[in-house]
Each structure stands twice: as structure tokens, then as C-alpha cells.
Design an enzyme around this catalytic site. Structure first.
Site, PDB file in Angstrom:
ATOM      1  N   CYS A 113      50.128 -46.054  -9.251  1.00  0.00           N
ATOM      2  CA  CYS A 113      49.358 -46.404  -8.051  1.00  0.00           C
ATOM      3  C   CYS A 113      50.181 -47.200  -7.039  1.00  0.00           C
ATOM      4  O   CYS A 113      49.824 -47.258  -5.860  1.00  0.00           O
ATOM      5  CB  CYS A 113      48.098 -47.175  -8.432  1.00  0.00           C
ATOM      6  SG  CYS A 113      47.037 -46.237  -9.532  1.00  0.00           S
ATOM      7  N   HIS A 248      45.425 -50.768  -2.183  1.00  0.00           N
ATOM      8  CA  HIS A 248      45.219 -49.644  -3.106  1.00  0.00           C
ATOM      9  C   HIS A 248      43.729 -49.539  -3.380  1.00  0.00           C
ATOM     10  O   HIS A 248      43.033 -50.546  -3.552  1.00  0.00           O
ATOM     11  CB  HIS A 248      45.991 -49.889  -4.404  1.00  0.00           C
ATOM     12  CG  HIS A 248      45.662 -48.895  -5.464  1.00  0.00           C
ATOM     13  ND1 HIS A 248      45.673 -47.540  -5.237  1.00  0.00           N
ATOM     14  CD2 HIS A 248      45.288 -49.059  -6.767  1.00  0.00           C
ATOM     15  CE1 HIS A 248      45.333 -46.914  -6.349  1.00  0.00           C
ATOM     16  NE2 HIS A 248      45.080 -47.809  -7.291  1.00  0.00           N
ATOM     17  N   ASN A 278      39.951 -43.187  -6.620  1.00  0.00           N
ATOM     18  CA  ASN A 278      41.311 -43.708  -6.788  1.00  0.00           C
ATOM     19  C   ASN A 278      42.284 -42.529  -6.792  1.00  0.00           C
ATOM     20  O   ASN A 278      42.336 -41.767  -7.753  1.00  0.00           O
ATOM     21  CB  ASN A 278      41.377 -44.495  -8.103  1.00  0.00           C
ATOM     22  CG  ASN A 278      42.749 -45.091  -8.368  1.00  0.00           C
ATOM     23  OD1 ASN A 278      43.727 -44.740  -7.719  1.00  0.00           O
ATOM     24  ND2 ASN A 278      42.814 -45.978  -9.341  1.00  0.00           N
TER      25      ASN A 278
HETATM   26  O1  UT7 Z   1      44.546 -47.846 -10.084  1.00  0.00           O
HETATM   27  C1  UT7 Z   1      45.194 -48.585 -11.075  1.00  0.00           C
HETATM   28  C2  UT7 Z   1      44.508 -49.846 -11.327  1.00  0.00           C
HETATM   29  N1  UT7 Z   1      43.206 -49.571 -11.883  1.00  0.00           N
HETATM   30  C3  UT7 Z   1      42.264 -50.451 -11.702  1.00  0.00           C
HETATM   31  O2  UT7 Z   1      42.495 -51.401 -11.001  1.00  0.00           O
HETATM   32  C4  UT7 Z   1      40.969 -50.261 -12.417  1.00  0.00           C
HETATM   33  C5  UT7 Z   1      40.514 -51.595 -12.911  1.00  0.00           C
HETATM   34  N2  UT7 Z   1      39.285 -51.557 -13.685  1.00  0.00           N
HETATM   35  C6  UT7 Z   1      38.081 -51.313 -13.141  1.00  0.00           C
HETATM   36  O3  UT7 Z   1      37.962 -51.000 -11.981  1.00  0.00           O
HETATM   37  C7  UT7 Z   1      36.860 -51.527 -14.001  1.00  0.00           C
HETATM   38  O4  UT7 Z   1      37.244 -52.175 -15.194  1.00  0.00           O
HETATM   39  C8  UT7 Z   1      36.103 -50.217 -14.340  1.00  0.00           C
HETATM   40  C9  UT7 Z   1      35.402 -49.700 -13.099  1.00  0.00           C
HETATM   41  C10 UT7 Z   1      37.067 -49.174 -14.878  1.00  0.00           C
HETATM   42  C11 UT7 Z   1      35.045 -50.480 -15.401  1.00  0.00           C
HETATM   43  O5  UT7 Z   1      34.162 -51.500 -14.958  1.00  0.00           O
HETATM   44  P1  UT7 Z   1      33.813 -52.735 -15.902  1.00  0.00           P
HETATM   45  O6  UT7 Z   1      32.833 -53.546 -15.180  1.00  0.00           O
HETATM   46  O7  UT7 Z   1      35.104 -53.386 -16.271  1.00  0.00           O
HETATM   47  O8  UT7 Z   1      33.114 -52.036 -17.128  1.00  0.00           O
HETATM   48  P2  UT7 Z   1      33.551 -52.044 -18.662  1.00  0.00           P
HETATM   49  O9  UT7 Z   1      34.783 -51.231 -18.870  1.00  0.00           O
HETATM   50  O10 UT7 Z   1      33.568 -53.464 -19.158  1.00  0.00           O
HETATM   51  O11 UT7 Z   1      32.325 -51.303 -19.321  1.00  0.00           O
HETATM   52  C12 UT7 Z   1      31.010 -51.849 -19.281  1.00  0.00           C
HETATM   53  C13 UT7 Z   1      30.053 -50.862 -19.917  1.00  0.00           C
HETATM   54  C14 UT7 Z   1      30.499 -50.366 -21.291  1.00  0.00           C
HETATM   55  O12 UT7 Z   1      29.347 -50.230 -22.078  1.00  0.00           O
HETATM   56  P3  UT7 Z   1      28.965 -51.366 -23.159  1.00  0.00           P
HETATM   57  O13 UT7 Z   1      30.128 -51.430 -24.096  1.00  0.00           O
HETATM   58  O14 UT7 Z   1      28.785 -52.622 -22.367  1.00  0.00           O
HETATM   59  O15 UT7 Z   1      27.723 -50.840 -23.774  1.00  0.00           O
HETATM   60  C15 UT7 Z   1      31.047 -48.996 -20.992  1.00  0.00           C
HETATM   61  O16 UT7 Z   1      30.955 -48.134 -22.108  1.00  0.00           O
HETATM   62  O17 UT7 Z   1      29.935 -49.707 -19.086  1.00  0.00           O
HETATM   63  C16 UT7 Z   1      30.132 -48.529 -19.888  1.00  0.00           C
HETATM   64  N3  UT7 Z   1      30.715 -47.491 -19.054  1.00  0.00           N
HETATM   65  C17 UT7 Z   1      29.970 -46.662 -18.304  1.00  0.00           C
HETATM   66  N4  UT7 Z   1      28.635 -46.530 -18.154  1.00  0.00           N
HETATM   67  C18 UT7 Z   1      28.200 -45.598 -17.314  1.00  0.00           C
HETATM   68  C19 UT7 Z   1      32.027 -47.210 -18.839  1.00  0.00           C
HETATM   69  N5  UT7 Z   1      32.143 -46.197 -17.972  1.00  0.00           N
HETATM   70  C20 UT7 Z   1      30.887 -45.835 -17.628  1.00  0.00           C
HETATM   71  C21 UT7 Z   1      30.356 -44.857 -16.775  1.00  0.00           C
HETATM   72  N6  UT7 Z   1      29.023 -44.773 -16.639  1.00  0.00           N
HETATM   73  N7  UT7 Z   1      31.146 -44.036 -16.050  1.00  0.00           N
END
Ligand code: UT7
Length: 321
Positions: A113, A248, A278
């Protein structure tokens, strides 16, 4: 020593729009979850016969046009990509051939990225030292090809596209300062591994993307915080001098944290993640092009570009447009 100034910008997106609602039919997700966690509403996905080079060519031709520059005047071609069409030759060579440029240096930059920010910084060094006069710098990706479309934690995040700039030697100020960093200790938090045979030979290149999103999120916010401070300090400019932030485009929550750190209102931030998702190395040049084309970014404005991605890699470029 010449200054390196952006002479023209371009962007190119595949025609196919994939909405959150469409993804919710394929995996267990919802528009509400995706919008509230990331800000993404839709993304573009390349057609089966559309290559990374096709997207790069669309953006490059637009940037050349905007710069009033013939392809034959380009003496350096850099393509930042994580999704090259071939293991080799590099996508920059494929693009060079499409554009009818024969002879000047052409190579790919792989910094995920952060790739475009890396590429722009490299091109600036070539121009500043007199090794090139006009550089074409492109960020182009078909991330859809290395995504596991059954993995809801990644498949909702990425999109395809390309952005480009023509950077030229100039007496007027252009790029003011740039800073690149990487730390491979974090290689496994965001990665796309090759598939290997038991004997350690390459079976299939690239994929799928895996990410420990939460950890990447936290690292991105804290790292970008330090990066923008470092860039401002080195330039001798003040926060108030920055007119536009072109970040980004991974997540609106990360973007908002960086804007807050810089004392910028969200009106001073170019946001495309809602429409593009992204697009990895394409996201910064696509956003920059969007801001230029809709008239928000004007000649003379001070712009801060920043990026963070797999590696980890991160970098920022402060420039006067
Ligand atoms: O480009 C390179 C750099 N990349 C980034 O900067 C990305 C950085 N990370 C992020 O933007 C965020 O961490 C995400 C958007 C990827 C995820 O958001 P989050 O608030 O960190 O969610 P999480 O990974 O902690 O997941 C929370 C919950 C989980 O369920 P449980 O374990 O709490 O029951 C996931 O399984 O959300 C669930 N989950 C989803 N639910 C519905 C993960 N993906 C999805 C989804 N739809 N697509």
C-alpha cells in the site's frame, strides 16, 4: 539540483461496481458492518480479461495528457504494484511497451500500500540529481485476484484501480520532503504468501491475502502519527501550511485519526475509500487525481500524502502542487 514537480495526474477504474449489498449475498456480512468499520460502500473489480497493465495504461495516458507531455518525452517509468501481471518482466516494462517508450529505465516497486509513495520518492531522487527529466509514476492493482472471496475479513476491503502522475524537473517548488520506512518484523500481520511444494519450490504465486486486521489497525494509527510529525518537522512547515491530506485509503477511522493529529478538518482530506475500497498502491494517486480533477487541489497548495501497508512499509511525501 532541480525540483521535482507534479505536472499532471490520471486515474483509471474498472467499470464493474461491486456494492456491499452484493458482497452480503456471498459472505456473512452487511452494509452496516462494512460502512461503520471501514467507510467502504462500494469498490471496482477488474473484468476477467482486464490486467493490471490495462488499468495502469488508462491512468498513465490520462496523466500524460494532463501534463501536456508525450510518452516519448518520459525518461523513467515506475509502476508500484503488488499484483503484477507476470512474475517478470515487470509491469513497468509492459506499460512502457504499450506507451511506445523504448530505452529509458522502467521497473516495478513492491511496497504494497506504500508503493506509490515509495515510487514517487525514488522518481524525485532521479529528477533532483539530473538522472531523469520526466518520470511517469503509476500505482496499479488488481487486488481482486489475490483475495479469498470466501474470507469476509478481507474480501470486503479491497478494490482494483490505477492512479498516475507525471513528475518533471522544474525551477518551481514541487516535492518538499519525503520519508520512507519499513519493518519486516511485522511481515506476517498482513501478507499474501506464495504456495510452495513440500520441497520448497514455488507452486503458485501470490495469494490469498491474510490480515490480522485489528493489530494492523493499531499499528497504522500510531505509526502514521509519528510519520506525519517527522515529515512536518523536516520540511520546516507548520501544520497550518498543509491544505490537503491525501492519505492511503484503507479505513476512514485511520484517516480521521491522522487528520486529527494534523489539526485538519475532514473537509481538507481527500477521501475515496467509500467508492474505491482499498486499492493498495493505487489508492494515493487515485485520491490525488480525484482531488485535482474536481478542483479541490489547486496549483500552489501544500499537500501531504501518506501511506501504510504490508511489510510493514510506511511513508509520506509533502509537496507543493
Ligand atoms: O492497507 C493496508 C493497511 N490495512 C489497514 O490499515 C487495515 C487495518 N484494519 C482495519 O481497517 C480493521 O481492523 C478492519 C476493518 C479490517 C476490521 O475492523 P475491526 O474493527 O478491527 O474488526 P475486528 O477484526 O476486530 O473484528 C470484529 C468482529 C469479529 O467478530 P467477533 O470475533 O467479535 O465475533 C469479526 O469476525 O467483526 C467480525 N467481522 C465481520 N463481521 C461482518 C470481520 N469481518 C467482518 C465482515 N462482516 N466483513
Amino acid at each position: 539540483m532541480s525540483n521535482a514537480r507534479i505536472l499532471g495526474t490520471g486515474g483509471f477504474l474498472p467499470a464493474r461496481v461491486v456494492t456491499n449489498a452484493e458482497l452480503a449475498q456471498r459472505v456473512d456480512t452487511s452494509d452496516e458492518w462494512i460502512v461503520s468499520r471501514t467507510g467502504i460502500r462500494e469498490r471496482r473489480i477488474a473484468a476477467p480479461d482486464e490486467s493490471t497493465c490495462d488499468l495502469a495504461e488508462g491512468a498513465a495516458r490520462q496523466a500524460l495528457d494532463a501534463a501536456g507531455c508525450l510518452a516519448t518525452e518520459i525518461d523513467l517509468v515506475i509502476v508500484a504494484t503488488t499484483t503484477p501481471d507476470r512474475v517478470f518482466p515487470g509491469t513497468a516494462c509492459l506499460l512502457q511497451d504499450r506507451l511506445g517508450i523504448h530505452g529509458p529505465a522502467a521497473f516495478d516497486v513492491q511496497a504494497v500500500c506504500s508503493g506509490f509513495v515509495y515510487g514517487l520518492t525514488i522518481a524525485e531522487k532521479f529528477i533532483r540529481t539530473g538522472s531523469a527529466k520526466r518520470a511517469l509514476v503509476v500505482g496499479a492493482e488488481t487486488m481482486s485476484r489475490i483475495i479469498d472471496w470466501q474470507d469476509r475479513s478481507t474480501c470486503v476491503l479491497f478494490g482494483d484501480g490505477a492512479g498516475a502522475v507525471v513528475l518533471g524537473a522544474s525551477d518551481e517548488p514541487g516535492i518538499l520532503s519525503s520519508h520512507l520506512h519499513a519493518d519486516g518484523a511485522y511481515k506476517d500481520l498482513l501478507t499474501a504468501k506464495n504456495t510452495m511444494t513440500d520441497s520448497g519450490c514455488l507452486l503458485r504465486a501470490a495469494g490469498p491475502v491474510t490480515m490480522r486486521g485489528n493489530e494492523v489497525f493499531r499499528m497504522a494509527v500510531t505509526t502514521l502519527d509519528g510519520l506525519v510529525g517527522e515529515t512536518l518537522a523536516a520540511s520546516g512547515l507548520q501544520q497550518a501550511d498543509i491544505k490537503w491530506l491525501v492519505p492511503h485509503q484503507a479505513n476512514t477511522r485511520i484517516i480521521a485519526a491522522t487528520a486529527k493529529r494534523l489539526g485538519l478538518s475532514m473537509d481538507q482530506v481527500i477521501v475515496t475509500v467509500d467508492r474505491h475500497g482499498n486499492t493498495s498502491a493505487a489508492s494515493v494517486p487515485l485520491a490525488f487525481d480525484a482531488g485535482v480533477r474536481d478542483g479541490r487541489i489547486q496549483r500552489g497548495d501544500v499537500v501531504l500524502m501518506e501511506a501504510f501497508g504490508g511489510g510493514f512499509t510506511w511513508g509520506a511525501v509533502l509537496l507543493r502542487y
